[in-house]
Motif scaffolding. Structure first.
Motif, PDB file in Angstrom:
ATOM      1  N   UNK A 184      -8.569   1.915  -4.833  1.00  0.00           N
ATOM      2  CA  UNK A 184      -7.759   0.788  -5.307  1.00  0.00           C
ATOM      3  C   UNK A 184      -6.613   0.492  -4.339  1.00  0.00           C
ATOM      4  N   UNK A 185      -6.009   1.541  -3.780  1.00  0.00           N
ATOM      5  CA  UNK A 185      -4.922   1.341  -2.820  1.00  0.00           C
ATOM      6  C   UNK A 185      -5.440   0.650  -1.566  1.00  0.00           C
ATOM      7  N   UNK A 186      -6.585   1.081  -1.086  1.00  0.00           N
ATOM      8  CA  UNK A 186      -7.187   0.463   0.113  1.00  0.00           C
ATOM      9  C   UNK A 186      -7.548  -0.983  -0.172  1.00  0.00           C
ATOM     10  N   UNK A 187      -8.159  -1.225  -1.332  1.00  0.00           N
ATOM     11  CA  UNK A 187      -8.540  -2.588  -1.711  1.00  0.00           C
ATOM     12  C   UNK A 187      -7.303  -3.476  -1.827  1.00  0.00           C
ATOM     13  N   UNK A 188      -6.223  -2.952  -2.392  1.00  0.00           N
ATOM     14  CA  UNK A 188      -4.997  -3.713  -2.551  1.00  0.00           C
ATOM     15  C   UNK A 188      -4.386  -4.075  -1.208  1.00  0.00           C
ATOM     16  N   UNK A 189      -4.390  -3.144  -0.276  1.00  0.00           N
ATOM     17  CA  UNK A 189      -3.845  -3.418   1.062  1.00  0.00           C
ATOM     18  C   UNK A 189      -4.717  -4.406   1.823  1.00  0.00           C
ATOM     19  N   UNK A 190      -6.020  -4.286   1.648  1.00  0.00           N
ATOM     20  CA  UNK A 190      -6.951  -5.161   2.358  1.00  0.00           C
ATOM     21  C   UNK A 190      -6.815  -6.604   1.887  1.00  0.00           C
ATOM     22  N   UNK A 191      -6.591  -6.801   0.598  1.00  0.00           N
ATOM     23  CA  UNK A 191      -6.531  -8.148   0.033  1.00  0.00           C
ATOM     24  C   UNK A 191      -5.114  -8.667  -0.108  1.00  0.00           C
ATOM     25  N   UNK A 192      -4.130  -7.869   0.207  1.00  0.00           N
ATOM     26  CA  UNK A 192      -2.744  -8.314   0.193  1.00  0.00           C
ATOM     27  C   UNK A 192      -2.158  -8.382  -1.207  1.00  0.00           C
ATOM     28  N   UNK A 193      -0.872  -8.703  -1.271  1.00  0.00           N
ATOM     29  CA  UNK A 193      -0.164  -8.707  -2.558  1.00  0.00           C
ATOM     30  C   UNK A 193      -0.616  -9.798  -3.518  1.00  0.00           C
TER      31      UNK A 193
END
Length: 180
Positions: free
Chosen positions: A162-171
């Motif tokens: 989830x952290x990786x996905x969040x960083x990849x897709x931005x805020x």
């Protein structure tokens, strides 16, 4: 005149935050994930630290356990293959359980880890637990079934995925609680 009435509607918190049902739904798989992860880590470490288990023969050894289960298993050929090098197979299972457990606990490549856990459980069910009668006395089938929701859903909260996905897709796509 008809009115649309939703029977599944409920009032959110007054502060505009998420409703407790939404939060419970998002975190529903977390206890299962933690249980399976800790169990598989423990099982892997238990095998690696038990010198009697990591032996080709003798009381409590992987070799004797597989030999005893061979004739009553669903796939005796699988056991025959493992019996060619029981200690190597024991290490493979133990390290596989550790990898699955750590990946599941951290939520890293969580669907792949869950698939690995399901495959380990499936192989143990078809070999060691197959002769349990009635079938629900064997513990490997419930473990196999427990991995399926994690294969389907992954680890959407409190996970590295989830952290990786969040960083990849931005805020803009970040949802509160995804990886906290």
């Amino acid at each position: 005149m008809t009115h649309d009435i939703r029977s599944d509607s409920h009032t959110p918190y007054y502060d505009g935050g998420q409703d407790w049902r939404d939060t419970a739904t998002r975190y529903a798989l977390l206890p299962l994930r933690v249980f399976l992860a800790v169990t598989f880590i423990y099982a892997g470490l238990d095998k690696l630290t038990d010198s009697a288990f990591m032996a080709a023969s003798g009381s409590g050894s992987i070799g004797d356990m597989m030999s005893a289960a061979r004739d009553s298993s669903a796939i005796p050929a699988l056991i025959d293959m493992a019996l060619k090098n029981p200690v190597g197979f024991g290490y493979a299972i133990a390290l596989g359980e550790l990898a699955v457990g750590i990946g599941t606990l951290l939520g890293l490549l969580s669907r792949l880890a869950a698939l690995g856990g399901a495959l380990i459980s499936l192989s143990l069910w078809l070999t060691v637990s197959w002769s349990a009668s009635p079938y629900y006395y064997g513990n490997d089938l419930p473990y196999l079934m427990a991995w399926i929701p994690l294969i389907l859903a992954g680890a959407p909260v409190l996970s590295l995925d989830a952290a990786i996905r969040s960083r990849r897709h931005g805020p803009s796509r970040h949802r509160a609680g995804d990886y906290r």
